[in-house]
Design an enzyme around this catalytic site. Structure first.
Site, mmCIF file in Angstrom:
data_model
loop_
_atom_site.group_PDB
_atom_site.id
_atom_site.type_symbol
_atom_site.label_atom_id
_atom_site.label_comp_id
_atom_site.label_asym_id
_atom_site.label_seq_id
_atom_site.Cartn_x
_atom_site.Cartn_y
_atom_site.Cartn_z
ATOM 1 C CB CYS A 1 -8.700 -92.516 -57.038
ATOM 2 S SG CYS A 1 -7.295 -91.638 -56.450
ATOM 3 N N GLY B 1 -4.589 -97.142 -60.660
ATOM 4 C CA GLY B 1 -5.595 -97.407 -61.684
ATOM 5 C C GLY B 1 -6.780 -98.143 -61.080
ATOM 6 C CD GLU C 1 -4.076 -93.873 -55.527
ATOM 7 O OE1 GLU C 1 -5.322 -93.952 -55.645
ATOM 8 O OE2 GLU C 1 -3.383 -93.012 -56.068
HETATM 9 C C1 UN1 Z 1 -5.964 -89.624 -57.674
HETATM 10 O O1 UN1 Z 1 -7.116 -89.311 -57.955
HETATM 11 O O2 UN1 Z 1 -5.434 -90.658 -58.174
HETATM 12 O O3 UN1 Z 1 -6.401 -86.148 -52.828
HETATM 13 C C2 UN1 Z 1 -5.080 -88.822 -56.798
HETATM 14 C C3 UN1 Z 1 -6.564 -85.824 -54.023
HETATM 15 C C4 UN1 Z 1 -5.338 -85.537 -54.831
HETATM 16 C C5 UN1 Z 1 -4.781 -86.786 -55.424
HETATM 17 C C6 UN1 Z 1 -5.760 -87.651 -56.141
HETATM 18 N N1 UN1 Z 1 -4.366 -84.903 -53.987
HETATM 19 O O4 UN1 Z 1 -7.657 -85.713 -54.518
#
Ligand code: UN1
Length: 510
Positions: free
Chosen positions: A298, A242, A264
Site C-alpha cells: 500500500c 484493504g 488502512e
Molecule cells: C502494507 O502494504 O499494507 O511501510 C503495509 C511498509 C511496510 C508495511 C506496508 N512496513 O511498506
C-alpha cells in the site's frame, strides 16, 4: 529484463508448505470450501474448510468471554504473552517467510523482512505493556485532581489483506493483546496458510504463558465472515486493511452500530525529486519503492514528480535500472520481482497501461507479461515506467501493480499541488539536499499524507512510528507511536479530596 531460473513446481511448493507448517506446529483444516493457491505457479495447493456462520458466532463469543479475564490481567503480564510470541516468531522466521513467499509471492529478503517487522512489533508491544500511560490534568478547583485512565476496549476484529498477510495482523494483535483486548482475525482468502501458522504460534504462546486460550481466534473464509465481524456489536473495534472500496463499506457499517473502526486503505504515493537530489540514492530509493514487492505494497511508489531540469537524466537512469530487474521465482536469491498475486491483478495493470496510453502516456520501460509459457496461470510482469503529461483519472487511481507514472514540475509549490491532488493520502517522500525544500515538504503546507519522508522512498516504514494515512486512505493509525490508544478506551476521572462540593465553571446550586 533478465529472467531467473526455472520456477518451482506446485508439488515443490506443497512440500515446502507441509514442512513449514509441521515445524510451526499448525495443520490445514480439512475441507474443500476454498483453496490455498500460490501466485508462483498460479495453481491450487490445498483445499481448506472455511468458517461457518456458527464458527464466527462461536469465535466472537469465546473472544468476548476471554476478554473478561484478560482485561483484569496486569498489563506487564499480558506483555509476557507477546514476548513469547516474539520468541516463537524468531525461532520460525524462515518457516513463516517460506509461507509468505508461497502465498503472496514475495522475494525471500522481503518475506524475511515481513517476519522481522512482526518480531519488532512484539518487542515494541512488550515495552508498551509497561507504558500505557494516562495523564494527570490540572484541575480548576482546589482539592481536586483530574486524571485520564486507559482501559482495555474489548474484542478487536482484524481484517487483513494478502500483501502483508502476517505483519499487519501482528501490528494489530501484539498491540491489542498488550492493551488487554482479545482478537478475532479474518485474513485474506488468498493467504490462509500463513494465517494458520501465525495463529498456531500465538496459541502456543498462550499455552506457554497461561493466557486464556481464546485471546485469539482465526476465522478462515470469504467476505461474509468479515461482514459478521463488521456487524457484530460485541466487536468493539474493526481494524481493516484493504482497498478504499472495502473501507467505504466497512466504515459506515461499523459506525452505524457506533463501533470503532481503524481503516488502512489505498495509497497513491508520490515522491518529489528536486534538482539537488543525490541521483544514486534517488534511483535506488525509487526503484525499490516502485518495483519492490512487485508494486503490491500500500506504500508502493506510484507517482514520481521530477524537476524538469533533471527529468531526462533521471528517467534514463531509471529506464536502465528497470530493464535489468530480475523477474521470476521469488525463492531464487537473484530475483527482485516476483509474481503479481493473480491474473486479475495483471489484467488491472494492463488495462491501466492501455488507458493511460490512450490519454497520451508513453511507456518508457516494462509493462509486458513474462514467463507466460513456463507458468500460464501465474502473473509475472515487467514493472512499468510511464511518462505522463498530466495527472489523468488513471494516474489518480490506485492500480495495485508495479506502474510508476512520471510527471514533471518547475516550482516546488507546483510539485506539492500535484502531489496532493489525488484522493488518497498514505505515504510520500522528497529527494533533496536543500533543507528549506525538505522542511517545506514536511510542513503543514507540504505533503498531506500520514507518512512523509526525506531522502528515502515511500515504502518500508519502521514499526516505531504510527502507520496510516489521510483522505481515502481512511485516517487510521496502526503499529508504533501512540497508535495503541485506538485499542483502548479512556476515562476522565475527577477526584475531589477537598471535603466540600465545588462546582466547575463557578456554578452555584443549593
Ligand atoms: C502494507 O502494504 O499494507 O511501510 C503495509 C511498509 C511496510 C508495511 C506496508 N512496513 O511498506
Amino acid at each position: 529484463m533478465t529472467g531467473t531460473t526455472a520456477l518451482p513446481t506446485t508439488d515443490d511448493l506443497r512440500t515446502r508448505v507441509r514442512a513449514s507448517l509441521r515445524r510451526v506446529g499448525a495443520s490445514i483444516p480439512e475441507g474443500s470450501d476454498f483453496r490455498a493457491r500460490s501466485p508462483i505457479t498460479g495453481e491450487d495447493l490445498f483445499g481448506l474448510g472455511a468458517a461457518t456462520a456458527a464458527d464466527a458466532e462461536d469465535a466472537v463469543a469465546a473472544a468476548r468471554e476471554a476478554f473478561l479475564t484478560w482485561r483484569t490481567t496486569p498489563a506487564p503480564r499480558r506483555g509476557e504473552l507477546v514476548r513469547r510470541l516474539g520468541e516463537l516468531l524468531r525461532d520460525h522466521q524462515s518457516d513463516l517467510a517460506d509461507l509468505i513467499t508461497v502465498e503472496a509471492g514475495k522475494i525471500r529478503s522481503e518475506a524475511l523482512g515481513e517476519v522481522q517487522e512482526m518480531i519488532d512489533i512484539c518487542d515494541f508491544a512488550v515495552g508498551l505493556s509497561r507504558q500505557l500511560y494516562g495523564r494527570t490534568i490540572a484541575s480548576e478547583r482546589p482539592g481536586h485532581r483530574l486524571a485520564e485512565t486507559w482501559h482495555p476496549l474489548g474484542v478487536v476484529g482484524v481484517i487483513s489483506a494478502f500483501n502483508f498477510p502476517a505483519a499487519v495482523w501482528s501490528w494489530n494483535t501484539a498491540v491489542a493483546l498488550a492493551c488487554g483486548d482479545t482478537v478475532v482475525w479474518k485474513p485474506s482468502e488468498l493467504t490462509p496458510l500463513i494465517s494458520l501458522a501465525c495463529a498456531g504460534l500465538l496459541s502456543r504462546a498462550a499455552r506457554d504463558t497461561g493466557a486464556p486460550r481464546d485471546v485469539h481466534r482465526l476465522l478462515l473464509g470469504d467476505r461474509t465472515v468479515g461482514e459478521r465481524l463488521v456487524d457484530d456489536p460485541r466487536v468493539a473495534l474493526v481494524s481493516a486493511t484493504g482497498s478504499t472500496r472495502m473501507g467505504r463499506e466497512v466504515g459506515p457499517r461499523v459506525a452505524a452500530r457506533f463501533g470503532r473502526s481503524l481503516l488502512e486503505l489505498g495509497g497513491n504515493n508520490a515522491a518529489v525529486v528536486a534538482p539537488s537530489a543525490d541521483p544514486d540514492l534517488a534511483v535506488q530509493g525509487i526503484v525499490f519503492a516502485a518495483a519492490g514487492t512487485a508494486g503490491q505494497r500500500c506504500t508502493t511508489l506510484r507517482r514520481l514528480i521530477v524537476h524538469r531540469d533533471i527529468a531526462d537524466t533521471l528517467v534514463s537512469r531509471l529506464t536502465a535500472a528497470y530493464t535489468k530487474l530480475p523477474i521470476g521465482d521469488p525463492f531464487d536469491e537473484n530475483t527482485l520481482v516476483g509474481p503479481l498475486i493473480s491474473a486479475a491483478a495483471l489484467d488491472g495493470m494492463q488495462d491501466a497501461l492501455a488507458r493511460v496510453q490512450a490519454q497520451g502516456g508513453e511507456i518508457l520501460a516494462g509493462g509486458d507479461r513474462r514467463l507466460a509459457e513456463a507458468a500460464p496461470r501465474a502473473a509475472y510482469v515487467e514493472p512499468a515506467l510511464v511518462r505522463v503529461g498530466e495527472q489523468t483519472d488513471v494516474v489518480r487511481r490506485e492500480t495495485f501493480a508495479p506502474i510508476l507514472y512520471v510527471l514533471t514540475y518547475e516550482t516546488l509549490e507546483e510539485a506539492i499541488t500535484l502531489h496532493n491532488d489525488v484522493p488518497q493520502g498514505l505515504s510520500s517522500s522528497i529527494f533533496t539536499r536543500d533543507q528549506q525544500e525538505a522542511e517545506f515538504f514536511l510542513s503543514a503546507e507540504g505533503s498531506d499524507c500520514g507518512i512523509a519522508n526525506v531522502n528515502i522512498g515511500t515504502s518500508g516504514a519502521e514499526i516505531g512510528g504510527a502507520f496510516g494515512g489521510e483522505k481515502e486512505t481512511g485516517g487510521g493509525r496502526e503499529s508504533g507511536s501512540d497508535a495503541w490508544r485506538a485499542y483502548m478506551r479512556s476515562a476522565t476521572n475527577t477526584i475531589n479530596y477537598s471535603g466540600r462540593l465545588a462546582l466547575a465553571q463557578n456554578v452555584s446550586f443549593l
